[in-house]
Motif scaffolding. Structure first.
Motif, short mmCIF file in Angstrom:
data_model
loop_
_atom_site.label_atom_id
_atom_site.label_comp_id
_atom_site.label_asym_id
_atom_site.label_seq_id
_atom_site.Cartn_x
_atom_site.Cartn_y
_atom_site.Cartn_z
N GLY A 148 8.58 11.00 -6.07
CA GLY A 148 8.61 10.63 -7.48
C GLY A 148 9.42 9.36 -7.65
O GLY A 148 9.16 8.35 -7.00
N LYS A 149 10.45 9.41 -8.48
CA LYS A 149 11.31 8.26 -8.72
C LYS A 149 12.50 8.19 -7.77
O LYS A 149 13.32 7.29 -7.86
CB LYS A 149 11.82 8.28 -10.16
CG LYS A 149 10.71 8.11 -11.17
CD LYS A 149 11.27 8.12 -12.58
CE LYS A 149 10.17 7.94 -13.60
NZ LYS A 149 10.69 7.88 -14.96
N ARG A 150 12.60 9.16 -6.86
CA ARG A 150 13.75 9.25 -5.95
C ARG A 150 13.38 8.72 -4.57
O ARG A 150 12.47 9.21 -3.92
CB ARG A 150 14.18 10.71 -5.84
CG ARG A 150 15.33 10.97 -4.90
CD ARG A 150 15.73 12.44 -4.92
NE ARG A 150 14.67 13.33 -4.50
CZ ARG A 150 14.47 13.74 -3.24
NH1 ARG A 150 15.28 13.34 -2.28
NH2 ARG A 150 13.48 14.57 -2.97
N LYS A 151 14.13 7.69 -4.13
CA LYS A 151 13.92 7.19 -2.77
C LYS A 151 14.57 8.16 -1.79
O LYS A 151 15.76 8.45 -1.90
CB LYS A 151 14.50 5.80 -2.59
CG LYS A 151 14.12 5.19 -1.24
CD LYS A 151 14.81 3.90 -0.88
CE LYS A 151 14.66 2.82 -1.89
NZ LYS A 151 15.25 1.54 -1.42
N GLY A 199 0.83 -1.19 0.00
CA GLY A 199 0.00 0.00 0.00
C GLY A 199 0.87 1.24 0.00
O GLY A 199 2.09 1.16 0.03
N PHE A 200 0.19 2.37 -0.06
CA PHE A 200 0.93 3.63 0.01
C PHE A 200 0.03 4.70 0.59
O PHE A 200 -1.20 4.56 0.61
CB PHE A 200 1.44 4.05 -1.38
CG PHE A 200 0.37 4.59 -2.28
CD1 PHE A 200 0.14 5.96 -2.35
CD2 PHE A 200 -0.41 3.75 -3.04
CE1 PHE A 200 -0.85 6.46 -3.17
CE2 PHE A 200 -1.40 4.25 -3.87
CZ PHE A 200 -1.62 5.61 -3.93
N GLU A 201 0.65 5.73 1.07
CA GLU A 201 -0.07 6.91 1.53
C GLU A 201 0.69 8.12 1.02
O GLU A 201 1.91 8.23 1.21
CB GLU A 201 -0.15 6.94 3.05
CG GLU A 201 -0.95 8.12 3.54
CD GLU A 201 -1.26 8.05 5.02
OE1 GLU A 201 -1.41 9.13 5.62
OE2 GLU A 201 -1.33 6.95 5.57
N GLU A 202 -0.01 9.01 0.37
CA GLU A 202 0.61 10.21 -0.15
C GLU A 202 0.79 11.21 0.98
O GLU A 202 -0.11 11.43 1.78
CB GLU A 202 -0.27 10.81 -1.25
CG GLU A 202 0.43 11.89 -2.02
CD GLU A 202 -0.34 12.29 -3.27
OE1 GLU A 202 -0.29 13.48 -3.60
OE2 GLU A 202 -0.99 11.41 -3.88
N ILE A 203 1.98 11.79 1.05
CA ILE A 203 2.31 12.79 2.06
C ILE A 203 2.68 14.07 1.34
O ILE A 203 3.54 14.06 0.45
CB ILE A 203 3.51 12.34 2.93
CG1 ILE A 203 3.15 11.08 3.71
CG2 ILE A 203 3.96 13.45 3.87
CD1 ILE A 203 4.31 10.47 4.46
N GLU A 204 2.04 15.16 1.71
CA GLU A 204 2.43 16.45 1.17
C GLU A 204 3.28 17.17 2.19
O GLU A 204 2.89 17.30 3.35
CB GLU A 204 1.19 17.28 0.83
CG GLU A 204 0.44 16.72 -0.36
CD GLU A 204 -0.48 17.73 -0.98
OE1 GLU A 204 -0.17 18.93 -0.93
OE2 GLU A 204 -1.50 17.30 -1.51
#
Length: 58
Positions: free
Chosen positions: A40-43, A10-15
């Motif tokens: 984005g594509k950067r861990k 799963g995931f949760e978007e964080i602003e």
């Protein structure tokens, strides 16, 4: 992420305005499962599982 396979479950978007604030926000979600914070594509950071977390923190 599940263990031991390391697959995303799963995931949760964080602003957040920057990485520092994003890490602080993500730390509040740390539990018995490992987490990864991405921009984005950067861990940004990997969080290991917390063995002291409650069983309900899956």
């Amino acid at each position: 992420m599940n263990r031991p396979e390391g697959r995303f479950v799963g995931f949760e978007e964080i602003e957040a305005p920057d990485d520092v604030e994003a890490v602080r926000a993500a730390e509040r979600h740390c539990g018995r499962q490992p987490l990864e914070l991405w921009c984005g594509k950067r861990k940004v950071k990997t969080f290991p599982p917390r063995e002291d977390a409650d069983q309900s923190d899956f």
